[in-house]
Structures are given as C-alpha cells and as structure tokens.
Design a protein around this motif. Structure first.
Motif, PDB file in Angstrom:
ATOM      1  N   ASP A  19       0.827  -1.228   0.000  1.00  0.00           N
ATOM      2  CA  ASP A  19       0.000   0.000   0.000  1.00  0.00           C
ATOM      3  C   ASP A  19       0.858   1.273   0.000  1.00  0.00           C
ATOM      4  O   ASP A  19       0.330   2.375   0.138  1.00  0.00           O
ATOM      5  CB  ASP A  19      -0.924   0.000   1.228  1.00  0.00           C
ATOM      6  N   TYR A  20       2.194   1.098  -0.191  1.00  0.00           N
ATOM      7  CA  TYR A  20       3.069   2.264  -0.004  1.00  0.00           C
ATOM      8  C   TYR A  20       2.685   3.403  -0.946  1.00  0.00           C
ATOM      9  O   TYR A  20       2.584   4.558  -0.525  1.00  0.00           O
ATOM     10  CB  TYR A  20       4.540   1.871  -0.207  1.00  0.00           C
ATOM     11  N   LEU A  21       2.425   3.095  -2.217  1.00  0.00           N
ATOM     12  CA  LEU A  21       2.155   4.163  -3.196  1.00  0.00           C
ATOM     13  C   LEU A  21       0.748   4.739  -3.063  1.00  0.00           C
ATOM     14  O   LEU A  21       0.453   5.801  -3.622  1.00  0.00           O
ATOM     15  CB  LEU A  21       2.399   3.639  -4.620  1.00  0.00           C
ATOM     16  N   GLN A  22      -0.127   4.048  -2.288  1.00  0.00           N
ATOM     17  CA  GLN A  22      -1.437   4.656  -2.003  1.00  0.00           C
ATOM     18  C   GLN A  22      -1.252   5.759  -0.957  1.00  0.00           C
ATOM     19  O   GLN A  22      -1.965   6.762  -0.968  1.00  0.00           O
ATOM     20  CB  GLN A  22      -2.410   3.605  -1.450  1.00  0.00           C
ATOM     21  N   VAL A  23      -0.281   5.552  -0.048  1.00  0.00           N
ATOM     22  CA  VAL A  23      -0.096   6.492   1.067  1.00  0.00           C
ATOM     23  C   VAL A  23       0.892   7.587   0.693  1.00  0.00           C
ATOM     24  O   VAL A  23       0.678   8.763   0.995  1.00  0.00           O
ATOM     25  CB  VAL A  23       0.404   5.718   2.321  1.00  0.00           C
ATOM     26  N   ILE A  24       1.982   7.200  -0.006  1.00  0.00           N
ATOM     27  CA  ILE A  24       3.075   8.138  -0.307  1.00  0.00           C
ATOM     28  C   ILE A  24       3.050   8.499  -1.796  1.00  0.00           C
ATOM     29  O   ILE A  24       3.287   7.640  -2.654  1.00  0.00           O
ATOM     30  CB  ILE A  24       4.440   7.506   0.086  1.00  0.00           C
ATOM     31  N   ASN A  56       8.174  11.412   4.275  1.00  0.00           N
ATOM     32  CA  ASN A  56       7.474  10.183   3.877  1.00  0.00           C
ATOM     33  C   ASN A  56       7.529   9.156   5.008  1.00  0.00           C
ATOM     34  O   ASN A  56       6.541   8.480   5.299  1.00  0.00           O
ATOM     35  CB  ASN A  56       8.094   9.588   2.608  1.00  0.00           C
ATOM     36  N   ALA A  57       8.690   9.048   5.657  1.00  0.00           N
ATOM     37  CA  ALA A  57       8.839   8.056   6.740  1.00  0.00           C
ATOM     38  C   ALA A  57       7.917   8.394   7.905  1.00  0.00           C
ATOM     39  O   ALA A  57       7.292   7.514   8.511  1.00  0.00           O
ATOM     40  CB  ALA A  57      10.293   8.000   7.193  1.00  0.00           C
ATOM     41  N   LEU A  58       7.768   9.688   8.230  1.00  0.00           N
ATOM     42  CA  LEU A  58       6.852  10.093   9.302  1.00  0.00           C
ATOM     43  C   LEU A  58       5.411   9.791   8.904  1.00  0.00           C
ATOM     44  O   LEU A  58       4.619   9.308   9.719  1.00  0.00           O
ATOM     45  CB  LEU A  58       7.002  11.586   9.620  1.00  0.00           C
ATOM     46  N   SER A  59       5.078  10.016   7.615  1.00  0.00           N
ATOM     47  CA  SER A  59       3.691   9.816   7.159  1.00  0.00           C
ATOM     48  C   SER A  59       3.321   8.341   7.125  1.00  0.00           C
ATOM     49  O   SER A  59       2.231   7.954   7.545  1.00  0.00           O
ATOM     50  CB  SER A  59       3.488  10.379   5.743  1.00  0.00           C
ATOM     51  N   TYR A  60       4.256   7.500   6.641  1.00  0.00           N
ATOM     52  CA  TYR A  60       3.907   6.095   6.441  1.00  0.00           C
ATOM     53  C   TYR A  60       4.009   5.278   7.728  1.00  0.00           C
ATOM     54  O   TYR A  60       3.411   4.208   7.826  1.00  0.00           O
ATOM     55  CB  TYR A  60       4.781   5.452   5.356  1.00  0.00           C
ATOM     56  N   ASN A  61       4.743   5.789   8.715  1.00  0.00           N
ATOM     57  CA  ASN A  61       5.003   5.025   9.940  1.00  0.00           C
ATOM     58  C   ASN A  61       4.566   5.810  11.176  1.00  0.00           C
ATOM     59  O   ASN A  61       5.399   6.188  12.013  1.00  0.00           O
ATOM     60  CB  ASN A  61       6.501   4.677  10.021  1.00  0.00           C
ATOM     61  N   PRO A  62       3.262   6.090  11.308  1.00  0.00           N
ATOM     62  CA  PRO A  62       2.789   7.035  12.328  1.00  0.00           C
ATOM     63  C   PRO A  62       2.475   6.405  13.689  1.00  0.00           C
ATOM     64  O   PRO A  62       2.195   7.121  14.642  1.00  0.00           O
ATOM     65  CB  PRO A  62       1.480   7.566  11.715  1.00  0.00           C
ATOM     66  N   ASN A  63       2.542   5.054  13.790  1.00  0.00           N
ATOM     67  CA  ASN A  63       1.973   4.413  14.977  1.00  0.00           C
ATOM     68  C   ASN A  63       2.946   4.399  16.154  1.00  0.00           C
ATOM     69  O   ASN A  63       4.127   4.698  16.015  1.00  0.00           O
ATOM     70  CB  ASN A  63       1.530   2.983  14.624  1.00  0.00           C
ATOM     71  N   ILE A  64       2.401   4.013  17.344  1.00  0.00           N
ATOM     72  CA  ILE A  64       3.252   4.069  18.546  1.00  0.00           C
ATOM     73  C   ILE A  64       3.942   2.727  18.796  1.00  0.00           C
ATOM     74  O   ILE A  64       4.447   2.490  19.876  1.00  0.00           O
ATOM     75  CB  ILE A  64       2.424   4.472  19.790  1.00  0.00           C
ATOM     76  N   ASN A  65       4.000   1.837  17.828  1.00  0.00           N
ATOM     77  CA  ASN A  65       4.732   0.579  18.066  1.00  0.00           C
ATOM     78  C   ASN A  65       6.238   0.825  17.894  1.00  0.00           C
ATOM     79  O   ASN A  65       6.638   1.814  17.260  1.00  0.00           O
ATOM     80  CB  ASN A  65       4.233  -0.506  17.104  1.00  0.00           C
ATOM     81  N   PRO A  66       7.085  -0.082  18.477  1.00  0.00           N
ATOM     82  CA  PRO A  66       8.542   0.159  18.482  1.00  0.00           C
ATOM     83  C   PRO A  66       9.138   0.352  17.102  1.00  0.00           C
ATOM     84  O   PRO A  66       9.995   1.221  16.915  1.00  0.00           O
ATOM     85  CB  PRO A  66       9.100  -1.109  19.146  1.00  0.00           C
ATOM     86  N   MET A  67       8.665  -0.387  16.079  1.00  0.00           N
ATOM     87  CA  MET A  67       9.258  -0.271  14.732  1.00  0.00           C
ATOM     88  C   MET A  67       8.990   1.124  14.144  1.00  0.00           C
ATOM     89  O   MET A  67       9.899   1.783  13.640  1.00  0.00           O
ATOM     90  CB  MET A  67       8.679  -1.348  13.797  1.00  0.00           C
ATOM     91  N   ASP A  68       7.726   1.555  14.264  1.00  0.00           N
ATOM     92  CA  ASP A  68       7.384   2.886  13.730  1.00  0.00           C
ATOM     93  C   ASP A  68       8.133   3.965  14.494  1.00  0.00           C
ATOM     94  O   ASP A  68       8.656   4.914  13.908  1.00  0.00           O
ATOM     95  CB  ASP A  68       5.877   3.132  13.846  1.00  0.00           C
ATOM     96  N   ARG A  69       8.204   3.807  15.826  1.00  0.00           N
ATOM     97  CA  ARG A  69       8.901   4.818  16.658  1.00  0.00           C
ATOM     98  C   ARG A  69      10.361   4.934  16.220  1.00  0.00           C
ATOM     99  O   ARG A  69      10.874   6.043  16.053  1.00  0.00           O
ATOM    100  CB  ARG A  69       8.860   4.398  18.130  1.00  0.00           C
TER     101      ARG A  69
END
Ligand SMILES: COC(=O)[C@H](Cc1ccco1)c1ccncc1
Length: 130
Positions: A42-47, A81-94
């Motif tokens: 879904d990367y190109l749908q979001v970014i 883009n990294a902030l937009s695609y990885n917004p959640n509070i889980n360790p990987m996104d953080r």
C-alpha cells in the motif's frame, strides 16, 4: 557563462559530499534505497512522491539541482514520507520516526554550518537569469 557553470559545479560537489555522509551513516541505512513497493503493497497509495538517498545521489550526478532549495525539497521527502507512512506508537514505527527526525536535523545542521547564504543566493540568481 563560464563563471556560472563553476558555481553550479561547486553546488554539485557540495551536494554529493553532503549526500555521501548521509548514505554512510548507519542510522540512515533504512533510507538508502527506495521502499520495495512489491513488498509494501500500500506504499504508493499512502506516499505520493517516494524518495531515498540513492535516488537523491543519482539526481545530483544528473545535474537535477541548480539550487540548494531544489535539493532540499527532494531530501525532505525522505524523512517526511517516513513520518507519514510510519505514524503508529509501536517500536518499529517509533524507531524509523526517530531516524527520520535525525536525518532532518543532521542534514540541516550540515547545510547551515557549511553553506553560505551568499553561495545559495548566487545559485538562485543564476537560475532566475536562465
Ligand atoms: C523508509 O522505509 C519505510 O518507510 C519502510 C516501510 C515499511 C513498512 C514495512 C516494510 O517497510 C520501513 C522500513 C523499516 N522500518 C520501518 C519502515
């Protein structure tokens, strides 16, 4: 004009030196290559505008940037883009958001410390005259 091309060559040299330091920083390896859109379906749908450090380097070498401002527009896409695609509070996104902020801070610190406003103004004036 001969003198103008020397200015653009100096810009290219600086942008290559700047990008090389970011590409070799182990914090920024996740930004080194394009996100694999066959893996991340879904990367190109979001970014809308993907960007990465190797593409940035290729653009510098292809004379794509005639001013610092043009380069920064593309370079800022990488961490935004990294902030937009990885917004959640889980360790990987953080972790990738921390690295995105570090990329932004590091790049703009190098630029402020190493590039004079006069030099950037000269590049902008050449661009405006063409
Ligand atoms: C710039 O890299 C990214 O945005 C990908 C997105 C991604 C999500 C799943 C696979 O890849 C990323 C890679 C590693 N760690 C977090 C996110």
């Amino acid at each position: 004009e001969e003198q103008e091309d020397k200015v653009l060559q100096a810009l290219r040299l600086y942008l290559r030196h700047l990008t090389d330091r970011l590409v070799t920083d182990r914090r920024f390896q996740v930004f080194k290559r394009p996100v694999d859109t066959t893996e991340v379906m879904d990367y190109l749908q979001v970014i809308r505008s993907p960007m990465d450090l190797s593409t940035l380097q290729a653009n510098v070498d292809a004379n794509r940037y005639s001013t610092l401002a043009e380069f920064v527009l593309d370079a800022d896409l990488i961490w935004r883009n990294a902030l937009s695609y990885n917004p959640n509070i889980n360790p990987m996104d953080r972790r990738i958001r921390q690295r995105a902020h570090a990329l932004n801070d590091t790049m703009h610190f190098f630029i402020r410390d190493e590039l004079s406003e006069d030099f950037e103004r000269k590049c902008e004036d050449i661009k405006a005259s063409r």
